[in-house]
Design an enzyme around this catalytic site. Sequence first.
Site: not given
Length: 202
Positions: A125, A177, A180, A185
């Site tokens: 990552e 995402e 979330k 993030e």
Amino acid sequence: MINALTNAGIHKDIKVSAILQDNVLASSFPPSAGAFSADTASVIKEIVAILLQHGSPININTYPYYAYASDPQHISLDYALFKSESPVVTDGSFQYYNLFDAELDAYHAAFEKIGVSNITLTVTETGWPTAGNEPYTTIQNAADYNKNLIAYVKSGKGTPRRPGQGLNVFIFETFNENLKAPGIENNFGVFYPNKDPVYPLF
């Protein structure tokens, strides 16, 4: 895991690995000072012994973004984005033009301190968020980081401590995402959830 594969009659072609979070390092600056924390060093040494028996790499997640965003007064954006044209950090005989190299070599130094110099690192990552912590998170910064990262990996030049050693690197991540909570993030994606590109990468 290895025993489970063996018991299932699978003896080759599948690599088993382990992933390390950055908090296993008690020290990381300068890179030569890289060292595992006292409570993790012995466990990591045991894990690495198994991985080496099977020719498997050890996986790490590394994010220059977090180091930069936590201390922008002392870490330049160019250093974090692979843009520095002169050495930013000199560590003994090693010179560092980018933070990514420095973070990887901190791991290399930490492994050397526990008697391991031949483990292969895979970066599972790394990436840069496009929003959530302005002015550090911008689409341009994310595009620059990932494009320059790709060029760096393709060059095959390796890090100062491991010159010429190629790397396997995975960009985090394909999609933003949207489930979330708002923040950084959920904004690492190269694409929006509707599949439109956040920025052109390839």
